[in-house]
Structure formats: C-alpha cells, structure tokens
Design a protein around this motif. Sequence first.
Motif, PDB file in Angstrom:
ATOM      1  N   THR A  59     -51.776  -6.315  22.381  1.00 59.14           N
ATOM      2  CA  THR A  59     -52.114  -6.202  23.796  1.00 59.14           C
ATOM      3  C   THR A  59     -53.611  -6.412  23.990  1.00 59.14           C
ATOM      4  OG1 THR A  59     -52.410  -3.808  23.635  1.00 59.14           O
ATOM      5  CG2 THR A  59     -50.231  -4.587  24.257  1.00 59.14           C
ATOM      6  N   ASP A  60     -53.973  -6.678  25.241  1.00 59.27           N
ATOM      7  CA  ASP A  60     -55.393  -6.835  25.559  1.00 59.27           C
ATOM      8  C   ASP A  60     -55.997  -5.467  25.878  1.00 59.27           C
ATOM      9  OD1 ASP A  60     -54.391  -6.256  28.054  1.00 59.27           O
ATOM     10  OD2 ASP A  60     -54.890  -8.190  28.939  1.00 59.27           O
ATOM     11  N   GLY A  61     -57.139  -5.453  26.508  1.00 58.95           N
ATOM     12  CA  GLY A  61     -57.881  -4.223  26.714  1.00 58.95           C
ATOM     13  C   GLY A  61     -57.473  -3.367  27.891  1.00 58.95           C
ATOM     14  N   TYR A  62     -56.362  -3.648  28.540  1.00 60.60           N
ATOM     15  CA  TYR A  62     -55.934  -2.831  29.674  1.00 60.60           C
ATOM     16  C   TYR A  62     -55.592  -1.421  29.180  1.00 60.60           C
ATOM     17  CZ  TYR A  62     -53.015  -1.023  33.418  1.00 60.60           C
ATOM     18  OH  TYR A  62     -52.470  -0.228  34.389  1.00 60.60           O
ATOM     19  N   ALA A  63     -56.184  -0.419  29.786  1.00 59.09           N
ATOM     20  CA  ALA A  63     -56.045   0.970  29.340  1.00 59.09           C
ATOM     21  C   ALA A  63     -54.632   1.516  29.500  1.00 59.09           C
ATOM     22  CB  ALA A  63     -57.031   1.858  30.094  1.00 59.09           C
ATOM     23  N   GLY A  64     -53.812   0.943  30.363  1.00 61.57           N
ATOM     24  CA  GLY A  64     -52.448   1.411  30.557  1.00 61.57           C
ATOM     25  C   GLY A  64     -51.585   1.293  29.311  1.00 61.57           C
ATOM     26  N   TYR A  65     -51.936   0.381  28.406  1.00 65.61           N
ATOM     27  CA  TYR A  65     -51.158   0.225  27.170  1.00 65.61           C
ATOM     28  C   TYR A  65     -51.308   1.418  26.241  1.00 65.61           C
ATOM     29  CZ  TYR A  65     -50.656  -4.705  28.449  1.00 65.61           C
ATOM     30  OH  TYR A  65     -50.353  -5.873  29.091  1.00 65.61           O
ATOM     31  N   LEU A  66     -52.362   2.192  26.396  1.00 58.42           N
ATOM     32  CA  LEU A  66     -52.590   3.328  25.505  1.00 58.42           C
ATOM     33  C   LEU A  66     -51.561   4.433  25.690  1.00 58.42           C
ATOM     34  CD1 LEU A  66     -56.482   3.512  25.686  1.00 58.42           C
ATOM     35  CD2 LEU A  66     -55.073   2.589  23.834  1.00 58.42           C
ATOM     36  N   ASP A  67     -50.948   4.515  26.874  1.00 62.97           N
ATOM     37  CA  ASP A  67     -49.950   5.540  27.148  1.00 62.97           C
ATOM     38  C   ASP A  67     -48.521   5.075  26.879  1.00 62.97           C
ATOM     39  OD1 ASP A  67     -51.927   7.316  27.953  1.00 62.97           O
ATOM     40  OD2 ASP A  67     -51.870   6.593  30.026  1.00 62.97           O
ATOM     41  N   VAL A  68     -48.356   3.844  26.383  1.00 60.29           N
ATOM     42  CA  VAL A  68     -47.036   3.297  26.098  1.00 60.29           C
ATOM     43  C   VAL A  68     -46.696   3.553  24.634  1.00 60.29           C
ATOM     44  CG1 VAL A  68     -45.660   1.180  26.022  1.00 60.29           C
ATOM     45  CG2 VAL A  68     -47.295   1.517  27.871  1.00 60.29           C
ATOM     46  N   VAL A  69     -45.447   3.944  24.378  1.00 57.66           N
ATOM     47  CA  VAL A  69     -44.984   4.158  23.012  1.00 57.66           C
ATOM     48  C   VAL A  69     -44.301   2.882  22.535  1.00 57.66           C
ATOM     49  CG1 VAL A  69     -43.485   5.529  21.530  1.00 57.66           C
ATOM     50  CG2 VAL A  69     -44.672   6.609  23.450  1.00 57.66           C
ATOM     51  N   PHE A  70     -44.913   2.207  21.571  1.00 62.66           N
ATOM     52  CA  PHE A  70     -44.355   0.985  21.001  1.00 62.66           C
ATOM     53  C   PHE A  70     -43.584   1.338  19.737  1.00 62.66           C
ATOM     54  CE2 PHE A  70     -48.012  -0.476  23.432  1.00 62.66           C
ATOM     55  CZ  PHE A  70     -47.489  -1.557  24.115  1.00 62.66           C
ATOM     56  N   PRO A  71     -42.386   0.754  19.534  1.00 59.59           N
ATOM     57  CA  PRO A  71     -41.615   1.084  18.340  1.00 59.59           C
ATOM     58  C   PRO A  71     -42.231   0.553  17.044  1.00 59.59           C
ATOM     59  CG  PRO A  71     -40.368  -0.393  19.777  1.00 59.59           C
ATOM     60  CD  PRO A  71     -41.657  -0.089  20.451  1.00 59.59           C
ATOM     61  N   GLY A  72     -43.098  -0.433  17.133  1.00 54.27           N
ATOM     62  CA  GLY A  72     -43.744  -1.005  15.953  1.00 54.27           C
ATOM     63  C   GLY A  72     -45.245  -0.755  15.984  1.00 54.27           C
ATOM     64  N   ASN A  73     -45.961  -1.494  15.169  1.00 53.15           N
ATOM     65  CA  ASN A  73     -47.421  -1.391  15.092  1.00 53.15           C
ATOM     66  C   ASN A  73     -48.057  -1.945  16.371  1.00 53.15           C
ATOM     67  OD1 ASN A  73     -50.013  -1.071  14.047  1.00 53.15           O
ATOM     68  ND2 ASN A  73     -49.960  -3.063  13.025  1.00 53.15           N
ATOM     69  N   HIS A  74     -48.937  -1.192  17.007  1.00 51.43           N
ATOM     70  CA  HIS A  74     -49.612  -1.617  18.234  1.00 51.43           C
ATOM     71  C   HIS A  74     -51.049  -2.012  17.916  1.00 51.43           C
ATOM     72  CE1 HIS A  74     -51.474  -0.564  22.364  1.00 51.43           C
ATOM     73  NE2 HIS A  74     -51.109  -1.824  22.335  1.00 51.43           N
ATOM     74  N   ILE A  75     -51.390  -3.263  18.223  1.00 50.00           N
ATOM     75  CA  ILE A  75     -52.753  -3.758  18.050  1.00 50.00           C
ATOM     76  C   ILE A  75     -53.375  -3.865  19.432  1.00 50.00           C
ATOM     77  CG2 ILE A  75     -54.179  -5.675  17.258  1.00 50.00           C
ATOM     78  CD1 ILE A  75     -51.963  -6.256  15.204  1.00 50.00           C
ATOM     79  N   PHE A  76     -54.314  -2.999  19.715  1.00 52.76           N
ATOM     80  CA  PHE A  76     -54.993  -2.934  21.015  1.00 52.76           C
ATOM     81  C   PHE A  76     -56.325  -3.651  20.863  1.00 52.76           C
ATOM     82  CE2 PHE A  76     -57.601  -0.505  24.163  1.00 52.76           C
ATOM     83  CZ  PHE A  76     -56.864  -0.821  25.287  1.00 52.76           C
ATOM     84  N   ASN A  77     -56.384  -4.905  21.314  1.00 57.59           N
ATOM     85  CA  ASN A  77     -57.555  -5.738  21.093  1.00 57.59           C
ATOM     86  C   ASN A  77     -58.336  -5.899  22.397  1.00 57.59           C
ATOM     87  OD1 ASN A  77     -59.445  -7.556  20.232  1.00 57.59           O
ATOM     88  ND2 ASN A  77     -57.977  -8.848  19.163  1.00 57.59           N
ATOM     89  N   ILE A  78     -59.499  -5.274  22.472  1.00 57.82           N
ATOM     90  CA  ILE A  78     -60.289  -5.333  23.702  1.00 57.82           C
ATOM     91  C   ILE A  78     -61.414  -6.352  23.629  1.00 57.82           C
ATOM     92  CG2 ILE A  78     -59.787  -2.957  24.333  1.00 57.82           C
ATOM     93  CD1 ILE A  78     -62.526  -2.179  23.254  1.00 57.82           C
ATOM     94  N   TYR A  79     -61.621  -6.957  22.461  1.00 55.77           N
ATOM     95  CA  TYR A  79     -62.794  -7.812  22.291  1.00 55.77           C
ATOM     96  C   TYR A  79     -62.521  -9.303  22.380  1.00 55.77           C
ATOM     97  CZ  TYR A  79     -64.829  -3.440  20.863  1.00 55.77           C
ATOM     98  OH  TYR A  79     -65.250  -2.147  20.848  1.00 55.77           O
ATOM     99  N   ASN A  80     -61.365  -9.772  21.975  1.00 55.92           N
ATOM    100  CA  ASN A  80     -61.107 -11.212  22.050  1.00 55.92           C
ATOM    101  C   ASN A  80     -59.619 -11.470  22.281  1.00 55.92           C
ATOM    102  OD1 ASN A  80     -59.737 -11.119  19.532  1.00 55.92           O
ATOM    103  ND2 ASN A  80     -61.667 -11.343  18.448  1.00 55.92           N
ATOM    104  N   LYS A  81     -59.261 -12.739  22.402  1.00 55.96           N
ATOM    105  CA  LYS A  81     -57.892 -13.149  22.690  1.00 55.96           C
ATOM    106  C   LYS A  81     -57.149 -13.573  21.420  1.00 55.96           C
ATOM    107  CE  LYS A  81     -58.189 -12.930  27.206  1.00 55.96           C
ATOM    108  NZ  LYS A  81     -57.360 -12.109  28.035  1.00 55.96           N
ATOM    109  N   ARG A  82     -57.666 -13.219  20.253  1.00 52.21           N
ATOM    110  CA  ARG A  82     -57.084 -13.653  18.991  1.00 52.21           C
ATOM    111  C   ARG A  82     -55.603 -13.276  18.892  1.00 52.21           C
ATOM    112  NH1 ARG A  82     -59.885 -10.659  14.869  1.00 52.21           N
ATOM    113  NH2 ARG A  82     -58.223  -9.142  15.103  1.00 52.21           N
ATOM    114  N   ASP A  83     -55.243 -12.120  19.369  1.00 52.44           N
ATOM    115  CA  ASP A  83     -53.869 -11.654  19.240  1.00 52.44           C
ATOM    116  C   ASP A  83     -53.022 -11.877  20.496  1.00 52.44           C
ATOM    117  OD1 ASP A  83     -54.331 -10.624  16.620  1.00 52.44           O
ATOM    118  OD2 ASP A  83     -55.338  -8.912  17.516  1.00 52.44           O
ATOM    119  N   THR A  84     -53.636 -12.294  21.589  1.00 54.30           N
ATOM    120  CA  THR A  84     -52.893 -12.422  22.842  1.00 54.30           C
ATOM    121  C   THR A  84     -52.877 -13.857  23.383  1.00 54.30           C
ATOM    122  OG1 THR A  84     -54.846 -11.824  24.125  1.00 54.30           O
ATOM    123  CG2 THR A  84     -53.350 -10.034  23.506  1.00 54.30           C
TER     124      THR A  84
END
Length: 150
Positions: A59-84
């Motif tokens: 996911t990107d840097g939107y803070a709403g993703y921090l309150d979501v429970v993901f069943p797998g590994n969550h990569i919260f990337n706020i610095y670049n678009k490498r993962d999104t």
Amino acid sequence: MYWFLESKPRTKTRENVYIMTMVSRKPRQILGHVVSRDKSAQTIQKMVDTAPEAGQYCTDGYAGYLDVVFPGNHIFNIYNKRDTFTVEGVNADLRHYIPTLARRSRCFPRKLENLQAVLTVFVRAYNRFGIHKDRYCSNHPGSSAPCWSC
C-alpha cells in the motif's frame, strides 16, 4: 482514485466518491474493488475481506491502511511507488477505458449504482484479458511478438 457524482461539490478537491482497487501483479487482475463515499479503514477492510487472500499486500502512504487487518504481510510504503506501480497502472487503465472516469467536465455518472455497475463489467473483462495474456505469454516465451511486459 477519487471522482464525483451528480455535480461537483464545493469541497477543497471536489471529490465525493472514491474508487479503490486491489490488484494482483501476475496475472494482472483486479481482485477487489469498492466504490464508496468514504475511504475509511472499515470500507477498505470490507474489500480486503471479500478478496482472495494473498501472501503480500503493498500500500501507499495513506494512514487508513494502518487500521486494516491484512491476512498476509503488509508493506506500507510511504516513500516511493516501487511496490504500488501496478495498481497505479490499473487506475490509469480505468481512466483510459471508462469514459465517465476520463474527463470531469464532459461526463460523469449520476448515481453511485451506475458507477459500481460499470466498474463490475469492466473488472470482469479486464480480468479475462489478464488471464489470456498470461496464458499467451507462458505458451510463447521466446516469440518475437510483443508480450505486453510479461
């Protein structure tokens, strides 16, 4: 991605509806989508819960993703678009192929249900194309034909 319905509201950015997508990189498919008037963690959680499980969620840097429970590994990337970058490409495809998302001043859906229906039809066609493209690329690994970035 955000858009508006009915008429342009007088809010700062003029959005009043959000289009959220979950995308698989290989094959390139839209696994989940939501059209909602808010982008709260509860709305995102509903989309995650209805989509097939994955081992990794980027996911990107939107803070709403921090309150979501993901069943797998969550990569919260706020610095670049490498993962999104894949979901950004799919959002560009949505704007390109769905006329109501292409130009704000010319046309826009009047009802939330209309936009949801258009997206549902598009997602089905887009996913079928992704499966066929992946199948073609795996059957023709050394061909000189373009393989759409396989």
